[in-house]
Design a protein around this motif. Sequence first.
Motif, mmCIF file in Angstrom:
data_model
loop_
_atom_site.group_PDB
_atom_site.id
_atom_site.type_symbol
_atom_site.label_atom_id
_atom_site.label_comp_id
_atom_site.label_asym_id
_atom_site.label_seq_id
_atom_site.Cartn_x
_atom_site.Cartn_y
_atom_site.Cartn_z
ATOM 1 N N LYS A 163 24.156 10.392 -57.329
ATOM 2 C CA LYS A 163 25.500 9.943 -56.989
ATOM 3 C C LYS A 163 26.069 10.755 -55.828
ATOM 4 O O LYS A 163 25.670 11.902 -55.602
ATOM 5 N N THR A 164 26.988 10.175 -55.092
ATOM 6 C CA THR A 164 27.681 10.913 -54.043
ATOM 7 C C THR A 164 28.880 11.637 -54.646
ATOM 8 O O THR A 164 29.328 11.321 -55.755
ATOM 9 N N LYS A 165 29.418 12.585 -53.900
ATOM 10 C CA LYS A 165 30.565 13.333 -54.419
ATOM 11 C C LYS A 165 31.780 12.429 -54.611
ATOM 12 O O LYS A 165 32.613 12.670 -55.486
ATOM 13 N N TYR A 170 33.028 8.504 -61.636
ATOM 14 C CA TYR A 170 32.620 7.257 -62.280
ATOM 15 C C TYR A 170 31.153 7.278 -62.695
ATOM 16 O O TYR A 170 30.799 6.940 -63.825
ATOM 17 N N MET A 171 30.284 7.699 -61.754
ATOM 18 C CA MET A 171 28.854 7.666 -62.040
ATOM 19 C C MET A 171 28.441 8.752 -63.029
ATOM 20 O O MET A 171 27.430 8.634 -63.707
ATOM 21 N N HIS A 172 29.230 9.811 -63.123
ATOM 22 C CA HIS A 172 28.963 10.830 -64.141
ATOM 23 C C HIS A 172 29.029 10.207 -65.526
ATOM 24 O O HIS A 172 28.211 10.519 -66.396
ATOM 25 N N SER A 294 24.399 17.259 -59.976
ATOM 26 C CA SER A 294 25.075 16.302 -59.106
ATOM 27 C C SER A 294 25.835 17.019 -57.999
ATOM 28 O O SER A 294 26.315 18.147 -58.177
ATOM 29 N N THR A 295 25.949 16.369 -56.852
ATOM 30 C CA THR A 295 26.778 16.882 -55.764
ATOM 31 C C THR A 295 28.238 16.638 -56.114
ATOM 32 O O THR A 295 28.638 15.515 -56.435
ATOM 33 N N ARG A 296 29.020 17.699 -56.087
ATOM 34 C CA ARG A 296 30.444 17.624 -56.443
ATOM 35 C C ARG A 296 31.294 17.874 -55.200
ATOM 36 O O ARG A 296 30.786 18.382 -54.192
ATOM 37 N N LYS A 299 30.751 21.695 -54.699
ATOM 38 C CA LYS A 299 29.454 22.373 -54.797
ATOM 39 C C LYS A 299 28.320 21.392 -54.574
ATOM 40 O O LYS A 299 28.466 20.187 -54.804
ATOM 41 N N ASN A 300 27.190 21.940 -54.126
ATOM 42 C CA ASN A 300 25.985 21.139 -53.990
ATOM 43 C C ASN A 300 25.248 21.072 -55.320
ATOM 44 O O ASN A 300 25.425 21.926 -56.195
ATOM 45 N N ALA A 301 24.418 20.055 -55.468
ATOM 46 C CA ALA A 301 23.654 19.877 -56.708
ATOM 47 C C ALA A 301 22.588 20.956 -56.853
ATOM 48 O O ALA A 301 21.990 21.391 -55.865
ATOM 49 N N TRP A 302 22.353 21.389 -58.086
ATOM 50 C CA TRP A 302 21.196 22.228 -58.388
ATOM 51 C C TRP A 302 19.999 21.318 -58.636
ATOM 52 O O TRP A 302 20.154 20.167 -59.068
ATOM 53 N N ASP A 303 18.800 21.839 -58.372
ATOM 54 C CA ASP A 303 17.617 21.014 -58.615
ATOM 55 C C ASP A 303 17.410 20.844 -60.128
ATOM 56 O O ASP A 303 17.823 21.695 -60.923
ATOM 57 N N PRO A 304 16.791 19.725 -60.561
ATOM 58 C CA PRO A 304 16.690 19.419 -61.996
ATOM 59 C C PRO A 304 15.978 20.494 -62.820
ATOM 60 O O PRO A 304 16.478 20.913 -63.869
#
Length: 409
Positions: A163-165, A170-172, A294-296, A299-304
């Motif tokens: 998802k984008t920030k 919504y996508m969360h 997720s990108t917020r 903050k940037n997303a952490w890897d899974p």
Amino acid sequence: MLKKIESRQLQLGMFIQSFEGSWLSHPFWKTKFLLRDPADLEAIRKSGVETCWIDVAKGLDVVGRAAAAEPEAVAPAPAAPPVVAPASKLKSSADVEPKASMGSELQRAAGVINRSRQQVVALFGEARLGRSVNSEQCMTLVEGIADSVSRNPSALISLARLKTKDDYTYMHSVAVCALMVSLARHLNLDEELVREAGFAGLLHDIGKMAMPMEVLNKAGSLTDAEYKVMQSHPVRGHELLSGGGLAMPGALDVCLHHHEKMDGSGYPHKLPGEQISLLARMGAVCDVYDAITSTRPYKNAWDPAGSIQRMAQWKGHFDPAVFQAFVKSVGIYPVGSLVRLQSGRLAVVAEQHPTSLVTPRLKVFFSTKSQMPIPLETLDLAQPGCNDRILGRESPSQWGFQNLDELWQ
């Protein structure tokens, strides 16, 4: 009609209403269920629980026949809420076999996500205006998400992570719904509870619609005052749902308690572990995993894989048994993880193996020996004759890789 019997009198076909004594003494997170599994019967007999209550109107009587008319008894109230049992006693299963390949489900999952996004935006928009949530519309959404997860859990869950920030709020909700459905199936919950878990995941953050937009979408760190405002979203969400007549206790509970922690340091009520329901414990894990991957706005997303590793180190935060089942549902190395192979190559995880956490299907693309990209190769670590294996996860940011998600899609 309830009847108190000795546990040694139990037999398959009886409906257990409750166990005598503390819920900690018996091997189940649930207290009301039809006894159908011989393994469950054996577990009760070995648990040391001497007596229990059965409902002879819903199952067999002690003599193995349908219940005869008898005076109704009143079972005592349980010593504690029927919450999840200790980690060593909670049953889980890693054998949730996908019905479709990752490749075949990705396109269908993309359609489900696009439709879900539009509907969640509309649902949350109504909630922001103070209108009641349409339960029937929500359940239709959950059904579509659950069906995709049933065909292949990794497909929709992995796509929802991208998802984008701007879409995060919504996508969360869509992502947590999918994660809850997958986790519920790994915990062997019945399909009614699976759907309730998904419903709870979809609406767990509905209270954010009552938050000021400038705080909800702030690009930088929140001030102490703003953070306190954001901490009110579980209570506001619970008020919104209960005020709208939502008659699904599990969803209300997850909405209110998905930020509680096992050590009692969470919010809003600082509940210790034994007072947090199973669905709320599940919601806590699913909510955090999707949030940190997720990108917020700030903050940037952490890897899974790195996220799983970090979450495992947060002592007192999650229920260990629920977290263990969650790892089985998404993988030690979830789809999109960067891994180093014994051969010295780097690869991206493209698909989970249904029963083995360490033998996923990979897309190999880089050589650490030459420090150069190599022709893209699909490698299935579970195939006989495969001599390579994963040595561990790698950080995409340290390698400067920006577009890894394009490799597995």
